[in-house]
Each structure stands twice: as structure tokens, then as C-alpha cells.
Design an enzyme around this catalytic site. Structure first.
Site, PDB file in Angstrom:
ATOM      1  N   ASP A   1      31.015  39.562 111.768  1.00  0.00           N
ATOM      2  CA  ASP A   1      30.592  40.334 113.084  1.00  0.00           C
ATOM      3  C   ASP A   1      31.910  40.217 113.798  1.00  0.00           C
ATOM      4  O   ASP A   1      32.717  39.438 113.803  1.00  0.00           O
ATOM      5  CB  ASP A   1      29.491  39.295 113.560  1.00  0.00           C
TER       6      ASP A   1
ATOM      7  N   HIS B   1      36.635  48.195 112.380  1.00  0.00           N
ATOM      8  CA  HIS B   1      35.904  48.198 111.032  1.00  0.00           C
ATOM      9  C   HIS B   1      36.857  48.228 110.142  1.00  0.00           C
ATOM     10  O   HIS B   1      37.020  47.675 108.772  1.00  0.00           O
ATOM     11  CB  HIS B   1      34.869  49.276 110.951  1.00  0.00           C
TER      12      HIS B   1
ATOM     13  N   LEU C   1      34.402  35.933  90.100  1.00  0.00           N
ATOM     14  CA  LEU C   1      33.452  35.787  91.486  1.00  0.00           C
ATOM     15  C   LEU C   1      32.262  36.674  91.301  1.00  0.00           C
ATOM     16  O   LEU C   1      32.518  37.790  90.875  1.00  0.00           O
ATOM     17  CB  LEU C   1      34.539  35.987  92.381  1.00  0.00           C
TER      18      LEU C   1
END
Ligand code: IPE
Ligand code: IPE
Ligand code: MG
Length: 247
Positions: free
Chosen positions: A25, A42, A136
Site C-alpha cells: 500500500d 504503481h 519460491l
């Protein structure tokens, strides 16, 4: 006598799962503070994603779930929504090769029905190409909402009851977990939220039942692997009791 598999000693190479979920955020505020359009935040945020994904395995993280777009983010202006979807396409297209080289297994959670078909096929293709990778587990939440997840799970179970395969009272917590978008994944051990907000914003509601929360004021585009390491150190100091008394 049969020996239960669960009693066997794990192989020396096996690492305990460490599932880190991040509510990324603060992109908009990062841009605003620089007099830039929100989309610039972004874009910078996508760079932070790259760095964190590369660093995570070295910090013992086996599962990394990133909240990229919530089921409520459709309320944003159309041009911001389409820029976010465009960045997601770009991320998948430009990173897939590198992720695959690094053994990353990429998957997506969330409702795909409202996403553009070309994005949905990019996502499915990325999942297919990386599904057997041993490294991962990178899980990206797109059009994800915790409540919507529980509703779709309830519907799926109800359909089995209606079809006569199950009885209503046979449902267990593990069963319900198996109907969620996160089926098969361990619950998050730690949820990190950047930008100083201290709320869950409809992220993994069911799955976070016993997660530890770490909040940092850092805005997501400024988040670094060093900061991830600090957050994990904070998590390591927590005593997780799961309702029991301390040992
Ligand atoms: C997080 O940054 C990215 C998404 C929710 C998609 P924000 O865009 O929410 O940034 P702020 O909270 O407005 O600063
Ligand atoms: C949560 O952030 C969603 C993502 C990070 C993708 P928001 O910025 O949408 O959350 P609220 O609206 O501040 O609660
Ligand atoms: Mg926000």
C-alpha cells in the site's frame, strides 16, 4: 505394523514453510508527494515487487503472497484500473522468463471472471509454465477479496451437498480451506502492510486467523529487501501461542 508417513524424519534439506503475505500500500501517496500521477507510484511499486521477490528466498521465505488488486479496487477511476491491469500484464510478460530461471512457481488467487480474457490467459500460461518449479511460491492476489473467497467456497461446498456427494454437517475447517482460492497453501505466518495503514482491507480473512501482523510506515515503492528483513526480524520476536499457554 504400518508407520505413518507423518512420523518420518524430514529430509535434511527441507525447510519449514514461511509464508509472508504483503498488502502493498502507498503507491498513490508516494506519487502524490512527488507531484506525479498515481500511476507513476504503481510503476515504481512494480520495481519494488521485483526486488522483494528476488530477495525473499534468501530470507527463508517459501511462500510470498502479494495483494496486487482487491475486489474493491474497481471503485477507482477507470484509467487507474486499466493502468494497474496493464502493469500486471507487463509484469507477467517481462518477468516470466526470469522467474522461471529462478525456480519460482507463480500462481494467482482471486476471481478471474471480471478480468480481460487476454490477461486471464497470460495468468494461466504463467501458472502452467512454472507449476513444477521447486523454488519460491509466488502468489499474486488479483481481484481478490476475503469475503468473496469465503462465499465462492461456500457455494462450491453447497453444490456438492446439492449433488448428494456431501452432507451439510460433514464440513470441517480443513474442508472449507480446501475450497478457498488458497487451497493447498499454508496459512500466512506474517502479514506485512506498508504505508502506515493498520487494517486488513478484506485480504486473506479466513487464512489470517493466527497470522502475526507487521505494520510499517514505508510506502510500498520505497520498500526494499532490507525492510523485508527488518519486518521478518520483528516477526521472529513474536511468541505465537495459537490459543495455548506459553511453553
Ligand atoms: C497500493 O497503493 C496499490 C493498490 C491498491 C493497487 P495505493 O494505490 O492504494 O496507494 P495509496 O493508498 O492511495 O497511497
Ligand atoms: C488494499 O489497499 C489493496 C491492495 C493493496 C491491493 P487499498 O488502498 O485498496 O485499501 P484501503 O481502501 O485503503 O483500505
Ligand atoms: Mg491504498
Amino acid at each position: 505394523m504400518t508407520v505413518k508417513a507423518s512420523l518420518s524424519v524430514p529430509p535434511p534439506s527441507s525447510v519449514p514453510p514461511l509464508h509472508v503475505a504483503i498488502i502493498m500500500d502507498g503507491n498513490g501517496r508516494w506519487a502524490k508527494s512527488r507531484g506525479l500521477p498515481r500511476v507513476a507510484g504503481h510503476k515504481k511499486g512494480a520495481d519494488a515487487v521485483r526486488a522483494v521477490v528476488e530477495a525473499a528466498p534468501g530470507l527463508g521465505v517459501t511462500h510470498l503472497t502479494l495483494f496486487a488488486f482487491s475486489s474493491e479496487n474497481w471503485r477507482r477511476p477507470e484509467e487507474e484500473v486499466s493502468a494497474l491491469m496493464g502493469l500486471l500484464r507487463l509484469y507477467i510478460r517481462s518477468e516470466l522468463g526470469r522467474l522461471a530461471e529462478n525456480g519460482v512457481r507463480l500462481s494467482f488467487i482471486g476471481d478471474r471472471a471480471r478480468l480481460d480474457p487476454d490477461l486471464v490467459s497470460l495468468m494461466a500460461d504463467a501458472e502452467q509454465k512454472t507449476r513444477n518449479n521447486p523454488g519460491l511460491n509466488l502468489i499474486i492476489a488479483v481481484n481478490y477479496g476475503g469475503r468473496a473467497d469465503i462465499v465462492q467456497a461456500a457455494r462450491a461446498f453447497a453444490a456438492q451437498v446439492a449433488g448428494g456427494q456431501r452432507t451439510a454437517d460433514s464440513l470441517t475447517e480443513d474442508d472449507l480451506s480446501g475450497f478457498l482460492f488458497t487451497a493447498g497453501l499454508p496459512d500466512p505466518d506474517v502479514v506485512i502492510r506498508t504505508s502506515g495503514e493498520q487494517r486488513i482491507s478484506n485480504f486473506l480473512l479466513w487464512q489470517c486467523g493466527y497470522s502475526e501482523f507487521v505494520f510499517t510506515d514505508t510506502l510500498w515503492p520505497d520498500f526494499t529487501p532490507q525492510e523485508l528483513s527488518r519486518c521478518l526480524s520483528q516477526f521472529q520476536t513474536r511468541e505465537r501461542r495459537f490459543g495455548a499457554v506459553p511453553a
